[in-house]
Design a protein around this motif. Structure first.
Motif, PDB file in Angstrom:
ATOM      1  N   ARG A 112       0.830  -1.210   0.000  1.00 54.62           N
ATOM      2  CA  ARG A 112       0.000   0.000   0.000  1.00 54.62           C
ATOM      3  C   ARG A 112       0.864   1.261   0.000  1.00 54.62           C
ATOM      4  N   GLU A 113       1.933   1.244   0.784  1.00 55.33           N
ATOM      5  CA  GLU A 113       2.814   2.415   0.851  1.00 55.33           C
ATOM      6  C   GLU A 113       3.463   2.679  -0.502  1.00 55.33           C
ATOM      7  N   ILE A 114       3.924   1.610  -1.149  1.00 58.29           N
ATOM      8  CA  ILE A 114       4.547   1.769  -2.464  1.00 58.29           C
ATOM      9  C   ILE A 114       3.530   2.269  -3.475  1.00 58.29           C
ATOM     10  N   ALA A 116       0.919   4.095  -2.851  1.00 56.37           N
ATOM     11  CA  ALA A 116       0.626   5.495  -2.551  1.00 56.37           C
ATOM     12  C   ALA A 116       1.718   6.417  -3.084  1.00 56.37           C
ATOM     13  N   ILE A 117       2.948   5.949  -3.012  1.00 55.35           N
ATOM     14  CA  ILE A 117       4.061   6.746  -3.531  1.00 55.35           C
ATOM     15  C   ILE A 117       3.986   6.841  -5.050  1.00 55.35           C
ATOM     16  N   GLY A 118       3.512   5.761  -5.671  1.00 56.37           N
ATOM     17  CA  GLY A 118       3.383   5.740  -7.123  1.00 56.37           C
ATOM     18  C   GLY A 118       4.536   5.075  -7.836  1.00 56.37           C
ATOM     19  N   HIS A 119       5.626   4.866  -7.132  1.00 56.81           N
ATOM     20  CA  HIS A 119       6.782   4.174  -7.708  1.00 56.81           C
ATOM     21  C   HIS A 119       7.699   3.769  -6.560  1.00 56.81           C
ATOM     22  N   ALA A 120       8.605   2.860  -6.854  1.00 62.39           N
ATOM     23  CA  ALA A 120       9.586   2.470  -5.847  1.00 62.39           C
ATOM     24  C   ALA A 120      10.850   1.983  -6.541  1.00 62.39           C
ATOM     25  N   PRO A 130      10.109   1.267   1.584  1.00 61.92           N
ATOM     26  CA  PRO A 130      10.060   2.737   1.546  1.00 61.92           C
ATOM     27  C   PRO A 130      10.475   3.439   2.831  1.00 61.92           C
ATOM     28  N   THR A 132       9.138   3.240   5.962  1.00 67.23           N
ATOM     29  CA  THR A 132       8.025   3.685   6.812  1.00 67.23           C
ATOM     30  C   THR A 132       8.388   3.655   8.292  1.00 67.23           C
ATOM     31  N   ARG A 135      11.087   5.971  10.146  1.00 66.99           N
ATOM     32  CA  ARG A 135      10.713   7.336  10.520  1.00 66.99           C
ATOM     33  C   ARG A 135       9.859   7.413  11.793  1.00 66.99           C
TER      34      ARG A 135
END
Length: 284
Positions: A112-114, A116-120, A130, A132, A135
């Motif tokens: 889901r995080e990738i 949302a970013i749109g690319h990885a 990414p 997560t 942080r």
């Protein structure tokens, strides 16, 4: 006086997740011949860290298959599942240096995080994590651990590279010194939620602990050498030389693998093949 060269020590380190096939025989014979021709030592290690996929009967079959092929090894067989405390100490050292952080993400969370970013960025093992949980505030980490939430341990790659210092490299037999790029692995997992230590940590630890001077393994593992050199630098372990051999392919041009049900050595033995014939097949 010039330094006395180290005696050559190689190893074969299969995982007992199924029967050995010709590709395994090829790798074992490569290491065994290197050691015997140099008057060195050949070690056998069973990499059974995964409690779900690894089985004792497969480990016993590995020893039987290698003996049938005519291979011998020096010293006792190292079984990784008996050395979990060793890997824990290595993880504790990295944690003490501030190089690990707990990751509570599931595979679905990461996907889901990738998305949302749109690319990885991608590395040798696929899309990079990414960052997560890197942080997360320290207080939140502590609270989630105290609440019993499962977590993996990831290497903070940026911090690890800073601590390692200058550029890393390794010696590939027949090619010379090769520059490493561990950053392409991103914040790699060194201990999973269900497995106490990763392949990367265990194999690097054991090569150092057992005094391996030449790692012979298939070329598909060559990218992992970059990460292994970083761990060696971080933990003060010696760097062996490497010799990555081509994969043994089947008649269809695909690599032999357990997943694709490549014929096992046991099946070849039962079909009437001699050890000499199987060794010839394995070495092409």
């Amino acid at each position: 006086m010039p330094a006395r060269p180290r005696a050559l020590v190689t190893r074969f380190a299969p995982s007992p997740t199924g029967g050995l096939h010709l590709g395994h025989a090829h790798s074992a014979l490569m290491g065994w011949r290197c050691a015997r021709e140099a008057g060195g030592r050949f070690l056998l290690r069973i990499e059974d860290i995964d409690p779900v996929r690894c089985r004792p009967e497969y480990a016993a079959a590995i020893l039987e298959d290698l003996r049938w092929l005519g291979l011998d090894w020096d010293g006792p067989v190292r079984v990784q599942s008996r050395h979990l405390a060793d890997y824990r100490r290595a993880l504790d050292r990295l944690a003490g240096d501030g190089l690990l952080y707990p990751c509570f993400c599931t595979r679905a969370d990461i996907a889901r995080e990738i998305a949302a970013i749109g690319h990885a960025p991608h590395g040798p093992d696929g899309a990079l994590y990414p960052g997560t949980c890197r942080r997360l505030p320290a207080g939140e980490r502590s609270a989630r651990i105290a609440a019993g939430e499962p977590y993996a341990l990831r290497l903070d790659m940026a911090a690890a590279l800073r601590r390692a210092g200058g550029p890393l490299s390794f010696i590939e037999r027949g090619e010379g010194r090769i520059r490493c790029d561990p950053a392409r692995f991103g914040d790699v997992v060194l201990a999973r939620k269900d497995i106490p230590a990763s392949y990367h940590l265990c194999v690097t630890h054991d090569d150092a602990s057992q005094g391996v001077t030449l790692v012979t393994r298939a070329v598909d593992l060559r990218p992992a050498t970059d990460l292994h050199r970083l761990l060696q630098a971080l933990l003060g372990w010696p760097a062996p030389h490497y010799r990555h051999h081509p994969l043994l392919l089947g008649a269809d041009g695909r690599r032999l693998s357990k997943r694709d049900k490549a014929p096992t050595l046991a099946a070849l033995r039962e079909a009437g093949h001699s050890p000499e014939a199987v060794r010839a097949l394995a070495m092409g």
